[in-house]
Scaffold this active site. Structure first.
Site, PDB file in Angstrom:
ATOM      1  N   ASP A  19      -8.054  16.462   9.934  1.00 27.64           N
ATOM      2  CA  ASP A  19      -7.673  15.443   8.947  1.00 27.64           C
ATOM      3  C   ASP A  19      -8.952  14.900   8.318  1.00 27.64           C
ATOM      4  O   ASP A  19     -10.049  15.130   8.821  1.00 27.64           O
ATOM      5  CB  ASP A  19      -6.902  14.313   9.661  1.00 27.64           C
ATOM      6  N   SER A  20      -8.765  14.126   7.257  1.00 28.41           N
ATOM      7  CA  SER A  20      -9.899  13.465   6.616  1.00 28.41           C
ATOM      8  C   SER A  20     -10.513  12.406   7.527  1.00 28.41           C
ATOM      9  O   SER A  20     -11.609  11.924   7.262  1.00 28.41           O
ATOM     10  CB  SER A  20      -9.411  12.792   5.335  1.00 28.41           C
ATOM     11  N   CYS A  82      -3.139  16.428   7.293  1.00 27.21           N
ATOM     12  CA  CYS A  82      -3.507  15.497   6.225  1.00 27.21           C
ATOM     13  C   CYS A  82      -2.717  15.933   4.994  1.00 27.21           C
ATOM     14  O   CYS A  82      -2.800  17.091   4.580  1.00 27.21           O
ATOM     15  CB  CYS A  82      -5.006  15.605   5.967  1.00 27.21           C
ATOM     16  N   ASN A  83      -1.967  15.015   4.439  1.00 26.81           N
ATOM     17  CA  ASN A  83      -1.161  15.361   3.268  1.00 26.81           C
ATOM     18  C   ASN A  83      -2.037  15.714   2.074  1.00 26.81           C
ATOM     19  O   ASN A  83      -1.745  16.650   1.336  1.00 26.81           O
ATOM     20  CB  ASN A  83      -0.251  14.190   2.895  1.00 26.81           C
ATOM     21  N   CYS A 193       1.955  10.504   4.097  1.00 29.57           N
ATOM     22  CA  CYS A 193       0.554  10.235   4.414  1.00 29.57           C
ATOM     23  C   CYS A 193       0.475  10.008   5.921  1.00 29.57           C
ATOM     24  O   CYS A 193       1.336   9.334   6.491  1.00 29.57           O
ATOM     25  CB  CYS A 193       0.071   8.998   3.667  1.00 29.57           C
ATOM     26  N   THR A 194      -0.552  10.573   6.529  1.00 30.05           N
ATOM     27  CA  THR A 194      -0.639  10.522   7.992  1.00 30.05           C
ATOM     28  C   THR A 194      -0.792   9.110   8.548  1.00 30.05           C
ATOM     29  O   THR A 194      -0.533   8.881   9.722  1.00 30.05           O
ATOM     30  CB  THR A 194      -1.846  11.346   8.463  1.00 30.05           C
ATOM     31  N   HIS A 195      -1.256   8.153   7.723  1.00 29.43           N
ATOM     32  CA  HIS A 195      -1.439   6.784   8.209  1.00 29.43           C
ATOM     33  C   HIS A 195      -0.130   6.005   8.266  1.00 29.43           C
ATOM     34  O   HIS A 195      -0.030   5.030   8.990  1.00 29.43           O
ATOM     35  CB  HIS A 195      -2.387   6.015   7.286  1.00 29.43           C
TER      36      HIS A 195
HETATM   37  N1  DGL Z   1      -4.917  11.703   5.846  1.00 24.05           N
HETATM   38  C1  DGL Z   1      -4.685  11.321   4.479  1.00 24.05           C
HETATM   39  C2  DGL Z   1      -3.320  11.822   4.022  1.00 24.05           C
HETATM   40  O1  DGL Z   1      -2.447  12.106   4.812  1.00 24.05           O
HETATM   41  C3  DGL Z   1      -4.779   9.836   4.272  1.00 24.05           C
HETATM   42  C4  DGL Z   1      -6.167   9.335   4.296  1.00 24.05           C
HETATM   43  C5  DGL Z   1      -6.981   9.898   3.149  1.00 24.05           C
HETATM   44  O2  DGL Z   1      -6.861   9.402   2.017  1.00 24.05           O
HETATM   45  O3  DGL Z   1      -7.725  10.815   3.400  1.00 24.05           O
HETATM   46  O4  DGL Z   1      -3.114  11.930   2.842  1.00 24.05           O
END
Ligand code: DGL
Length: 274
Positions: A19-20, A82-83, A193-195
């Site tokens: 993920d990011s 990560c989306n 979004c993963t968050h």
């Molecule tokens: N992990 C990212 C997502 O699912 C969210 C955080 C980001 O912006 O990198 O899109």
């Protein structure tokens, strides 16, 4: 070595999840809960993330770098947890890798199509994910009848990363973000979004009863299980499983947030810059 021996050797290797940053740990949580025997290497690109406000071409390059790094570590499968990175680069990463690659968009989209009754689905996510149109395209290809309402919610990732997951302020912001969903009358909302699974409670309160909330984390874990079984890659040993956490930025911060996103399994985070 023949195909059969190779598969048999690979099956006890870890799954690679990236993920990011720490958000993908919500996906890892679901994978652990579903597949407790599997070993996992998690990579969080905390030095270069968040990706959601970045250009898709750049995010695609990051995704390719990390996937190559994980393949070099010997993972048997890669999950792009990560989306934004899935939207930017799933097809490219799949083409470049020898191991199976799973993203988070397809499983959530499928689940939404299965669950909606009134054919009105909402999607919330980062700017990169929403602007890429990945959910709209995927849902559209699964069913032409579905009307999709999507909205980017840039402040939500910031809230979660500060450790704020409840409160009047969040609900006020959510009122604004979710207003188009209410107007459209969606009966199913994808947390793209993963968050966002960490904001499940306030989101459920604001969107109200009667709207099914889809967390792509759980849907993705089910897909991981399915593909491992299909490819003959499910772990098959009595050796204890291992978890390894790597990140590109501040390891202490990643550890603290990691324990919030995933739980006590995050004991130690190693630094790995690409
Ligand atoms: N992990 C990212 C997502 O699912 C969210 C955080 C980001 O912006 O990198 O899109």
């Amino acid at each position: 070595m023949g195909m059969f021996e190779e598969t048999r050797n690979m099956r006890n290797n870890p799954i690679g999840i990236f993920d990011s940053g720490v958000g993908g740990l919500t996906v890892m949580r679901s994978v652990i809960d579903r597949l407790p025997r599997e070993s996992i290497i998690y990579y969080g690109d905390t030095a270069r993330g968040p990706y959601g406000s970045k250009d898709l071409t750049l995010v695609r390059k990051y995704a390719m770098d990390i996937a190559a790094f994980l393949e070099d570590l010997g993972v048997k499968m890669i999950v792009i947890a990560c989306n934004s990175a899935t939207a930017a680069g799933l097809g490219y990463v799949k083409n470049a890798c020898e191991v199976p690659v799973i993203g988070v968009i397809e499983p959530g989209a499928l689940e939404a199509v299965r669950r909606t009754r009134n054919q009105r689905v909402g999607v919330i996510g980062t700017k990169a994910t929403i602007e890429s149109g990945a959910y709209t395209r995927r849902i559209g290809s699964l069913s032409r009848k579905i009307e999709i309402t999507s909205r980017d919610c840039p402040l939500l990732v910031e809230f979660v990363e500060r450790g704020e997951v409840e409160g009047a302020h969040i609900e006020q912001v959510l009122e604004e973000y979710l207003e188009p969903m209410r107007v459209a009358g969606v009966d199913t909302l994808i947390l793209g979004c993963t968050h966002y699974p960490l904001l499940h409670k306030p989101i459920a309160r604001v969107i109200g009863d009667g709207v099914t909330i889809i967390s792509s984390a759980d849907a993705t874990a089910a897909e991981v299980e399915r593909v491992l079984a299909e490819e003959g890659l499910a772990r098959d040993t009595d050796e204890p499983r291992t978890y390894r956490f790597l990140c590109s930025g501040d390891t202490e911060l990643a550890r603290r947030l990691g324990r919030m996103f995933l739980g006590p399994e995050v004991e130690h985070v190693e630094k790995a810059s690409l």
